[in-house]
Structures are given as C-alpha cells and as structure tokens.
Design an enzyme around this catalytic site. Structure first.
Site, PDB file in Angstrom:
ATOM      1  N   GLY A 147       0.766  -1.509  -0.027  1.00 53.01           N
ATOM      2  CA  GLY A 147      -0.108   0.448  -0.241  1.00 53.01           C
ATOM      3  C   GLY A 147       0.411   1.226   0.557  1.00 53.01           C
ATOM      4  O   GLY A 147       0.933   1.928  -1.156  1.00 53.01           O
ATOM      5  N   ARG A 148       1.623   1.683   0.963  1.00 51.13           N
ATOM      6  CA  ARG A 148       2.123   3.046   1.444  1.00 51.13           C
ATOM      7  C   ARG A 148       3.097   2.798   0.007  1.00 51.13           C
ATOM      8  O   ARG A 148       3.671   4.073  -0.377  1.00 51.13           O
ATOM      9  CB  ARG A 148       2.901   2.387   2.676  1.00 51.13           C
ATOM     10  CG  ARG A 148       3.672   3.916   3.024  1.00 51.13           C
ATOM     11  CD  ARG A 148       4.218   3.905   4.661  1.00 51.13           C
ATOM     12  NE  ARG A 148       3.953   2.734   5.355  1.00 51.13           N
ATOM     13  CZ  ARG A 148       2.753   3.608   7.312  1.00 51.13           C
ATOM     14  NH1 ARG A 148       2.515   4.949   6.633  1.00 51.13           N
ATOM     15  NH2 ARG A 148       2.517   2.795   7.817  1.00 51.13           N
ATOM     16  N   CYS A 154      -8.783  22.610  17.369  1.00 44.58           N
ATOM     17  CA  CYS A 154      -8.800  23.337  19.129  1.00 44.58           C
ATOM     18  C   CYS A 154      -8.505  21.759  19.621  1.00 44.58           C
ATOM     19  O   CYS A 154      -9.507  21.758  20.876  1.00 44.58           O
ATOM     20  CB  CYS A 154     -10.760  24.037  19.170  1.00 44.58           C
ATOM     21  SG  CYS A 154     -11.394  25.271  18.562  1.00 44.58           S
ATOM     22  N   GLU A 155      -7.519  21.333  19.590  1.00 42.77           N
ATOM     23  CA  GLU A 155      -6.685  21.175  20.915  1.00 42.77           C
ATOM     24  C   GLU A 155      -5.380  20.515  20.515  1.00 42.77           C
ATOM     25  O   GLU A 155      -4.790  21.512  18.969  1.00 42.77           O
ATOM     26  CB  GLU A 155      -7.480  19.187  20.354  1.00 42.77           C
ATOM     27  CG  GLU A 155      -7.345  18.341  19.265  1.00 42.77           C
ATOM     28  CD  GLU A 155      -8.380  17.307  19.753  1.00 42.77           C
ATOM     29  OE1 GLU A 155      -7.037  16.488  20.332  1.00 42.77           O
ATOM     30  OE2 GLU A 155      -9.134  16.684  19.251  1.00 42.77           O
TER      31      GLU A 155
HETATM   32  N1  LLP Z   1      -2.281  -5.706   3.983  1.00 40.84           N
HETATM   33  C1  LLP Z   1      -2.690  -6.203   5.643  1.00 40.84           C
HETATM   34  C2  LLP Z   1      -3.692  -7.588   6.015  1.00 40.84           C
HETATM   35  C3  LLP Z   1      -2.589  -4.909   5.939  1.00 40.84           C
HETATM   36  O1  LLP Z   1      -3.128  -4.628   7.159  1.00 40.84           O
HETATM   37  C4  LLP Z   1      -2.203  -3.506   5.460  1.00 40.84           C
HETATM   38  C5  LLP Z   1      -2.217  -2.462   5.728  1.00 40.84           C
HETATM   39  C6  LLP Z   1      -1.851  -3.751   3.862  1.00 40.84           C
HETATM   40  C7  LLP Z   1      -1.575  -4.930   3.620  1.00 40.84           C
HETATM   41  C8  LLP Z   1      -0.470  -2.552   3.569  1.00 40.84           C
HETATM   42  O2  LLP Z   1       0.553  -2.167   4.580  1.00 40.84           O
HETATM   43  P1  LLP Z   1       1.429  -1.339   3.390  1.00 40.84           P
HETATM   44  O3  LLP Z   1       1.876  -1.557   2.729  1.00 40.84           O
HETATM   45  O4  LLP Z   1       0.911  -0.052   3.229  1.00 40.84           O
HETATM   46  O5  LLP Z   1       2.342  -1.356   5.050  1.00 40.84           O
HETATM   47  N2  LLP Z   1      -2.563   4.544   9.145  1.00 40.84           N
HETATM   48  C9  LLP Z   1      -1.028   3.605   9.266  1.00 40.84           C
HETATM   49  C10 LLP Z   1      -1.435   2.239   8.738  1.00 40.84           C
HETATM   50  C11 LLP Z   1      -1.803   1.137   8.894  1.00 40.84           C
HETATM   51  C12 LLP Z   1      -1.748  -0.088   8.059  1.00 40.84           C
HETATM   52  C13 LLP Z   1      -2.834  -0.903   7.917  1.00 40.84           C
HETATM   53  N3  LLP Z   1      -2.564  -2.054   7.792  1.00 40.84           N
HETATM   54  C14 LLP Z   1      -0.713   4.791   9.336  1.00 40.84           C
HETATM   55  O6  LLP Z   1      -0.522   5.729   8.933  1.00 40.84           O
HETATM   56  O7  LLP Z   1       0.566   4.637   9.313  1.00 40.84           O
END
Ligand code: LLP
Length: 428
Positions: free
Chosen positions: A283-284, A352-353
């Site tokens: 994802g990221r 406001c925090e």
């Molecule tokens: N697969 C599963 C089952 C997941 O739970 C996740 C992310 C991914 C793939 C993708 O992971 P990535 O490649 O993006 O690391 N909101 C948080 C990140 C939460 C990730 C949740 N799961 C942040 O802003 O850092």
C-alpha cells in the site's frame, strides 16, 4: 523517487505548478502524481519479476486500497495491472468501480460480516483471507447458501515483532490478527473439511512502515515451513500471500529503508522451491510518496516570551492528515516557494486541541501569512483517514498526469455535510 520537484524556485507536481494549482482549487488539498504511482508500481513489479508460479503466473500485486482508496488512484494502478487488497464492502465496491477485475481482488480483514462475505462471493473475487476458525465456519455457511465455494487463504499470525510503531504492528500474538501459527495446520485441515470453503493457501501481514527486513525474513521462513508441513499432511497449497508493509522514507537524512529490490531479493531467496503463486499487498510503498498535502499559512504567532515557541498556523489540520497526531509520525514540511531562509517553529492546524500539531520546534523554511506549505509523503493513509472534526469539510484530491490535472474528489460542500443529518422529529 517522486515527481515533486522544484522549478524556478517553486514546487511542481510533474508539469503542474502547485502555486497555480492552489489558486485554482483553494487550500488545503491533496495532490497525487500519476508518474510517481506508475513508477512505484513498476519498480515493485520489476523487483518480483524473476518469480513465477509453477503455471508461469507472475505474482499478483494486490494494491492495499486502504492506503489510498481514491477511485482515480485505484484506476491508475488497475490499468498497470495491479489487483486490489480490500478490507471492507466499501473497499470492494471501490475496487470494482475503479475497474479492478475480480480475479485480481483479495479480501482481507479480521471482522468480515456475512454481508461482506456474500458481496465478495457474488463478485467472484480471487481469494478471501480468513483470520480465524469461526470465520471459516461462517464463510462456509454463507458460500453454501449461495451455492458456491469460497477460495480461502488462512492468515497466519506468526508471533513476530515487526519492529514498527505499536499501533501498526499486526504479527504478534498480542495482536488481534490471524490464526496463531500453532493452530494453523489444524485450521487448514478444518477448512479442507468444510463444504463451502476451499483452502488455496496461506498469508501473513506483520505490520506497516517496516524498515527492517529481518522480521519479514523470519515470517517467510515460518510460512515456508508451514507450507511444507501442510503438504506433508496431504493438503494442497497453491498460493502464498506475503502481505504488505514495506516502509518508505519520510524524513530527509534518515537511513533509507530497504528498497523494493532488496525486498524482491529476499522474496526470491525465501520462497525458492515453494512452487506457489505469490501475492503481495503493498500500500504505502506505492502511494506514500506519490501524494502531498498543500496548505496555506493562516498566521504566524510569535513566542510568548523571548525564546518561547512560535507557531505557524496552517489551514490544514489533524482532521485532514491524522498521522502526526495519531502516531507521532514525521512528515517533511516545506515551503512551496522557499526563500532560502529558515525558522524554528511549531506547525499546527486550527483545530481546538493541542494534539493538532504537525511538527514541534522544527527547523523549516521561513514562511509568513499567506505562504503555501507542502506536507510531503502524504499519499498513503492521508486523505483516507480524514474526518470532519470541527465540522471542517473534507478537502479535495487532485490527480496530476504530466501537465494535466483533475479534481478527482471535490471539496466537500458544507451544505452537503449539514444535509446528511436530520433533526429529530421532536425538534422540528
Ligand atoms: N495487507 C494488510 C492485511 C494490511 O493490514 C495492510 C495495512 C496492508 C496490506 C498494507 O500495508 P502497507 O504496505 O501500506 O504497509 N494508518 C497507518 C497504517 C496502517 C496499515 C494497516 N494495514 C499509518 O498511517 O501508518
């Protein structure tokens, strides 16, 4: 590498001048770069290009939609051949609407409802990643009632410390995710015995923003051992889904995280001889550095006393980009048109925090009221984690492609926000 670069002293997104874009769409807004999305997807695919299933299938790169679910972002990636990893009925609907073919969709998540299971089965997706024994029974029942069989991978909790922020670690036994490794073989046999599910493989995802490959290597080794022991027990294993999690650089000067090539080499080494089709759920890595949040300085407040903290108040806030407030995450903040001077400031939003703080006592480009600033690396877990706290409208998202740009989600109208609510009948 991204396609946000300086030209003539100002920040551009590909061939679009962000100063002009800000004048056209107003601030704050998210801006995504198609060229960066394309590049990151290509680099990741290339890193895995030497690996194929016994049938000659390339790994399925199922983009983790949660990182950035904007339809145009998903569609850009789908056209490049990406699949989608979805975790809700909503994300499934988005992947479908953006044109991801069902045979490239994987459904993950620890709490799928029966309605979500039915939607996934009706769509005919590639695989459902199941996280517990009870979910296996429920899915089998739902599938049987629909007269179908669900292809499932069992998500294994390997009991590995991913060495990342506690809130985004998922592979330890204290975390809610997956089936503990010691119950995996029994759960797989159970899946094989149920009428409505067909176990096709195993999966693990140990956490996000991983900057050390060692925990992944340990996890892959455990998966390899599991695959061999399942097969020794007469169970077929055709796929292994390695999850996502690879980190990205956020802070200039920090050691570079492992590259996709490093990851690809690890995957090739660790999965040698598995004879499976591999899946990945990045994802990221794909979207993180393909997006920024552009905001305008509302005011600059001098310190309360000599040497006291001075504040740069911008028009974006924690509700627009939650990561600094929620995880203490670092996003590089820069002036869109830097003068060359710097200042030390605490960068905050108008909410406001006190938690509405993007950076504390940080050396940043000098800025004054009316100047534009950019929060870099905001393409992943940015707009999607936004809320309307303080009744602030959701900000627009703009996709750039070369010199072209399009508002791919308009700014939410306040009237529309109010219109979503109803007065209780006794109040009218
Ligand atoms: N697969 C599963 C089952 C997941 O739970 C996740 C992310 C991914 C793939 C993708 O992971 P990535 O490649 O993006 O690391 N909101 C948080 C990140 C939460 C990730 C949740 N799961 C942040 O802003 O850092």
């Amino acid at each position: 590498m991204d396609h946000f670069t300086d030209r003539a002293g100002r920040l551009w997104a590909e061939d679009v001048d962000l100063t002009a874009l800000a004048a056209a769409v107003g601030t704050p807004f998210y801006c995504y770069s198609s060229a960066t999305l394309t590049r990151h997807f290509g680099v990741f695919r290339h890193a895995l290009s030497g690996i194929a299933s016994p049938d000659g299938e390339a790994p399925l790169i199922a983009y983790a939609v949660k990182a950035n679910p904007n339809l145009s972002v998903i569609a850009t990636l789908a056209r490049l051949g990406a699949g989608a990893d979805v975790v809700s009925g909503g994300e499934l609907a988005r992947a479908q609407a953006a044109g991801v073919p069902p045979e490239r969709i994987v459904f993950s998540g620890v709490g799928k409802t029966r309605d979500e299971m039915a939607a996934a089965l009706a769509a005919g997706i590639y695989q459902i990643n199941v996280e517990g024994e009870a979910e296996l029974f429920a899915l089998s029942e739902v599938a049987t009632a629909l007269g179908t069989t669900a292809p499932v991978a069992l998500r294994i909790n390997p009991g590995v410390d991913a060495k990342t922020h506690a809130k985004i670690s998922t592979g330890g036994f204290e975390n809610k995710f997956g089936i503990p490794l010691h119950r995996a073989a029994a759960a797989y046999a159970l899946a094989a015995s149920l009428p409505g599910v067909r176990p096709v493989g195993v999966t693990a995802h140990i956490g996000s923003q991983l900057t050390d490959l060692a925990p992944l290597e340990a996890t892959f080794a455990l998966l390899g051992t599991l695959v061999r022991s399942l097969r020794a027990g007469g169970l077929a294993v055709a796929r292994v889904d390695l999850g996502g999690g690879l980190g990205i650089p956020y802070r200039p000067g920090d050691p570079a995280p492992p590259t996709p090539a490093d990851y690809g080499a690890l995957v090739a080494r660790a999965t040698k001889g598995w004879d499976v089709r591999l899946l990945c759920e990045p994802g990221r890595l794909i979207v993180g550095n393909a997006g920024i949040l552009v905001s305008r300085v509302v005011t600059v407040k001098p310190g309360s006393h000599a040497g006291g903290r001075s504040f740069v108040v911008v028009d974006a806030a924690m509700n627009d980009l939650l990561r600094p407030s929620l995880y203490g995450a670092w996003h590089h903040i820069r002036a869109v048109a830097p003068s060359g001077d710097t200042m030390v400031a605490t960068v905050v939003g108008p909410v406001c925090e006190t938690g509405d703080t993007f950076a504390e006592d940080r050396t940043i480009d000098s800025v004054a009221t009316g100047d534009l600033v950019a929060f870099m690396s905001a393409g992943a877990y940015g707009a999607t984690m936004a809320s309307t706290y303080n009744s602030r409208p959701l900000v627009p998202e703009v996709l750039v492609d070369g010199a072209a740009w399009a508002v791919v989600r308009p700014r939410e109208e306040l009237a529309a926000q109010l219109a979503r609510e109803r007065f209780a009948p006794w109040l009218v």
